[in-house]
Design an enzyme around this catalytic site. Structure first.
Site, PDB file in Angstrom:
ATOM      1  N   SER A 144      -4.646  -8.197  -5.190  1.00  0.00           N
ATOM      2  CA  SER A 144      -5.844  -7.339  -5.104  1.00  0.00           C
ATOM      3  C   SER A 144      -6.649  -7.565  -6.370  1.00  0.00           C
ATOM      4  O   SER A 144      -6.086  -7.932  -7.410  1.00  0.00           O
ATOM      5  CB  SER A 144      -5.412  -5.873  -5.025  1.00  0.00           C
ATOM      6  OG  SER A 144      -6.506  -5.031  -5.328  1.00  0.00           O
ATOM      7  N   TYR A 157      -0.043   0.731  -8.787  1.00  0.00           N
ATOM      8  CA  TYR A 157      -0.507  -0.284  -7.823  1.00  0.00           C
ATOM      9  C   TYR A 157      -1.059  -1.501  -8.577  1.00  0.00           C
ATOM     10  O   TYR A 157      -0.730  -2.644  -8.257  1.00  0.00           O
ATOM     11  CB  TYR A 157      -1.591   0.336  -6.943  1.00  0.00           C
ATOM     12  CG  TYR A 157      -2.236  -0.601  -5.945  1.00  0.00           C
ATOM     13  CD1 TYR A 157      -1.520  -1.117  -4.866  1.00  0.00           C
ATOM     14  CD2 TYR A 157      -3.588  -0.952  -6.061  1.00  0.00           C
ATOM     15  CE1 TYR A 157      -2.128  -1.961  -3.939  1.00  0.00           C
ATOM     16  CE2 TYR A 157      -4.198  -1.792  -5.138  1.00  0.00           C
ATOM     17  CZ  TYR A 157      -3.462  -2.294  -4.073  1.00  0.00           C
ATOM     18  OH  TYR A 157      -4.066  -3.133  -3.161  1.00  0.00           O
ATOM     19  N   LYS A 161       0.335  -5.365  -8.523  1.00  0.00           N
ATOM     20  CA  LYS A 161      -0.516  -6.457  -8.022  1.00  0.00           C
ATOM     21  C   LYS A 161      -0.715  -7.534  -9.085  1.00  0.00           C
ATOM     22  O   LYS A 161      -0.859  -8.714  -8.753  1.00  0.00           O
ATOM     23  CB  LYS A 161      -1.857  -5.899  -7.538  1.00  0.00           C
ATOM     24  CG  LYS A 161      -1.743  -5.095  -6.245  1.00  0.00           C
ATOM     25  CD  LYS A 161      -1.179  -5.931  -5.103  1.00  0.00           C
ATOM     26  CE  LYS A 161      -1.417  -5.340  -3.748  1.00  0.00           C
ATOM     27  NZ  LYS A 161      -0.800  -6.126  -2.659  1.00  0.00           N
TER      28      LYS A 161
HETATM   29  N1  LIG Z   1      -7.614  -2.773   2.454  1.00  0.00           N
HETATM   30  C1  LIG Z   1      -8.118  -3.093   1.277  1.00  0.00           C
HETATM   31  O1  LIG Z   1      -9.254  -2.709   0.917  1.00  0.00           O
HETATM   32  C2  LIG Z   1      -7.335  -3.996   0.335  1.00  0.00           C
HETATM   33  C3  LIG Z   1      -7.945  -4.402  -0.861  1.00  0.00           C
HETATM   34  C4  LIG Z   1      -7.253  -5.231  -1.727  1.00  0.00           C
HETATM   35  C5  LIG Z   1      -5.979  -5.641  -1.413  1.00  0.00           C
HETATM   36  N2  LIG Z   1      -5.396  -5.226  -0.263  1.00  0.00           N
HETATM   37  C6  LIG Z   1      -4.034  -5.669   0.029  1.00  0.00           C
HETATM   38  O2  LIG Z   1      -4.022  -6.316   1.282  1.00  0.00           O
HETATM   39  C7  LIG Z   1      -2.749  -6.101   1.911  1.00  0.00           C
HETATM   40  C8  LIG Z   1      -2.944  -5.518   3.301  1.00  0.00           C
HETATM   41  O3  LIG Z   1      -3.701  -4.324   3.159  1.00  0.00           O
HETATM   42  P1  LIG Z   1      -4.087  -3.410   4.422  1.00  0.00           P
HETATM   43  O4  LIG Z   1      -5.155  -2.513   3.942  1.00  0.00           O
HETATM   44  O5  LIG Z   1      -4.263  -4.258   5.630  1.00  0.00           O
HETATM   45  O6  LIG Z   1      -2.709  -2.555   4.549  1.00  0.00           O
HETATM   46  P2  LIG Z   1      -2.239  -1.467   5.630  1.00  0.00           P
HETATM   47  O7  LIG Z   1      -3.314  -1.105   6.591  1.00  0.00           O
HETATM   48  O8  LIG Z   1      -1.582  -0.358   4.868  1.00  0.00           O
HETATM   49  O9  LIG Z   1      -1.120  -2.267   6.469  1.00  0.00           O
HETATM   50  C9  LIG Z   1       0.085  -2.576   5.837  1.00  0.00           C
HETATM   51  C10 LIG Z   1       0.993  -3.311   6.807  1.00  0.00           C
HETATM   52  O10 LIG Z   1       2.262  -3.513   6.150  1.00  0.00           O
HETATM   53  C11 LIG Z   1       3.333  -2.935   6.941  1.00  0.00           C
HETATM   54  N3  LIG Z   1       4.347  -2.507   5.958  1.00  0.00           N
HETATM   55  C12 LIG Z   1       4.230  -1.556   4.992  1.00  0.00           C
HETATM   56  N4  LIG Z   1       5.359  -1.496   4.263  1.00  0.00           N
HETATM   57  C13 LIG Z   1       6.213  -2.424   4.776  1.00  0.00           C
HETATM   58  C14 LIG Z   1       7.534  -2.847   4.454  1.00  0.00           C
HETATM   59  N5  LIG Z   1       8.225  -2.284   3.459  1.00  0.00           N
HETATM   60  N6  LIG Z   1       8.093  -3.858   5.183  1.00  0.00           N
HETATM   61  C15 LIG Z   1       7.414  -4.424   6.214  1.00  0.00           C
HETATM   62  N7  LIG Z   1       6.157  -4.066   6.568  1.00  0.00           N
HETATM   63  C16 LIG Z   1       5.570  -3.083   5.844  1.00  0.00           C
HETATM   64  C17 LIG Z   1       2.626  -1.835   7.736  1.00  0.00           C
HETATM   65  O11 LIG Z   1       3.303  -1.486   8.919  1.00  0.00           O
HETATM   66  P3  LIG Z   1       4.530  -0.413   8.880  1.00  0.00           P
HETATM   67  O12 LIG Z   1       4.045   0.760   8.093  1.00  0.00           O
HETATM   68  O13 LIG Z   1       4.808  -0.129  10.311  1.00  0.00           O
HETATM   69  O14 LIG Z   1       5.661  -1.123   8.212  1.00  0.00           O
HETATM   70  C18 LIG Z   1       1.318  -2.555   8.080  1.00  0.00           C
HETATM   71  O15 LIG Z   1       1.526  -3.499   9.114  1.00  0.00           O
HETATM   72  C19 LIG Z   1      -1.960  -5.198   0.959  1.00  0.00           C
HETATM   73  O16 LIG Z   1      -1.137  -5.971   0.120  1.00  0.00           O
HETATM   74  C20 LIG Z   1      -3.052  -4.524   0.135  1.00  0.00           C
HETATM   75  O17 LIG Z   1      -2.578  -4.098  -1.133  1.00  0.00           O
HETATM   76  C21 LIG Z   1      -6.037  -4.400   0.622  1.00  0.00           C
END
Ligand SMILES: NC(=O)c1ccc[n+]([C@@H]2O[C@H](COP(=O)([O-])OP(=O)(O)OC[C@H]3O[C@@H](n4cnc5c(N)ncnc54)[C@H](OP(=O)(O)O)[C@@H]3O)[C@@H](O)[C@H]2O)c1
Length: 257
Positions: A144, A157, A161
């Site tokens: 991130s 966090y 990261k």
């Molecule tokens: N969204 C943003 O604005 C943003 C910005 C910068 C970086 N990121 C990064 O991008 C990545 C994806 O973000 P997102 O927003 O798409 O996340 P999200 O909506 O929270 O989705 C997370 C996914 O990971 C699964 N998960 C969570 N904990 C897990 C575990 N221990 N083992 C296996 N699966 C697990 C969740 O399903 P279950 O809960 O069913 O396991 C879900 O499929 C993350 O690393 C986040 O930090 C996101």
């Protein structure tokens, strides 16, 4: 541009929704095969149904498992080996930016956030690297911009990261030329049901002002824009790129390197 991803075997953690699910679809659009991993079986089934309807039954596998728990990996890898005979690409995508605003969150909370954001990535790397070394494949981490600049995101966090960027660079240098290892640092990514959707519901004016003040492109990124960068970095067209951390943030970060 031919990305040469036909039939490549790709594992994506955290693939039941959001960025991970878009990454899976990005690879399927290039005719690769995908393994979706997350903890909640029902969400995985729903995601897989949608993808198999569009891309075919034999291109998608699902596993419900916590990827920070090493005891889950032998089953996952055994099934991938049995069904597909190996793995070409692994995407360590699991993570979650929700945390406390305290300067230094209490250790119980800190450890929880560390587990979700770093141990899931380290566990994925540890489990999949033997297969990736065997296939001469690719490992990619989703970090991130909170991990590369002090942008005011939660401390725990951000620290986790940053550690992912370091892990990625260490592995890239030590595993070259057998495995390419890269990292992507997304900025603010919106999708329905995601963390920004929740923040907008709480206070739409504040979020709007924040995006306008901090993101030169003046908008959120989409999961598809992150997926496109991931797919490219894991393709043969990026064959000399290893140890990179690609920022995909609409211009939000301000550092020169
Ligand atoms: N969204 C943003 O604005 C943003 C910005 C910068 C970086 N990121 C990064 O991008 C990545 C994806 O973000 P997102 O927003 O798409 O996340 P999200 O909506 O929270 O989705 C997370 C996914 O990971 C699964 N998960 C969570 N904990 C897990 C575990 N221990 N083992 C296996 N699966 C697990 C969740 O399903 P279950 O809960 O069913 O396991 C879900 O499929 C993350 O690393 C986040 O930090 C996101």
């Amino acid at each position: 541009m031919n990305l040469n991803l036909d039939n490549k075997r790709v594992l994506i953690t955290g693939a039941s929704r959001g960025i991970g699910l878009s990454i899976a679809e990005g690879f399927l659009m290039e005719n690769a095969r995908v393994v979706l991993l997350a903890r909640t079986h029902a969400a995985l089934l729903e995601a897989a149904e949608r993808l198999t309807g569009k891309y075919g039954q034999d291109r998608v596998l699902i596993f419900s498992a916590d990827c920070a728990d090493a005891s889950n990996w032998p089953d996952v890898l055994g099934r991938i080996n049995a069904d597909w005979g190996g793995l070409d690409i692994a995407i360590a995508n699991v993570g979650n930016g929700r945390s406390l605003t305290d300067a230094l969150p209490d250790s119980e909370h800190f450890n929880k956030v560390w587990r979700t954001n770093f141990m899931t990535a380290e566990g994925t790397a540890r489990a999949t690297l033997p297969l990736l070394i065997n296939s001469g494949g690719c490992l990619l981490f989703i970090s991130s911009i909170a991990g590369i600049e002090a942008i005011g995101a939660p401390t725990d966090y951000s620290v986790a990261k940053t550690a992912i960027v370091s892990l990625s660079k260490q592995l890239a240098r030590k595993l070259a030329p057998r495995v390419r290892v890269n990292c992507i640092a997304p900025g603010n990514v919106y999708f329905s049901g995601g963390s920004w959707d929740a923040k907008i519901k709480e206070d739409p004016k504040r979020v709007d002002a924040l995006i306008n003040a901090t993101v030169p492109m003046g908008r959120f990124g989409t999961p598809e824009e992150i997926a496109d960068a991931v797919v490219f970095l894991c393709s043969d067209r990026a064959s000399f790129i290893t140890g990179a951390c690609l920022v995909v943030d609409g211009g939000q970060t301000v550092s020169l390197f």
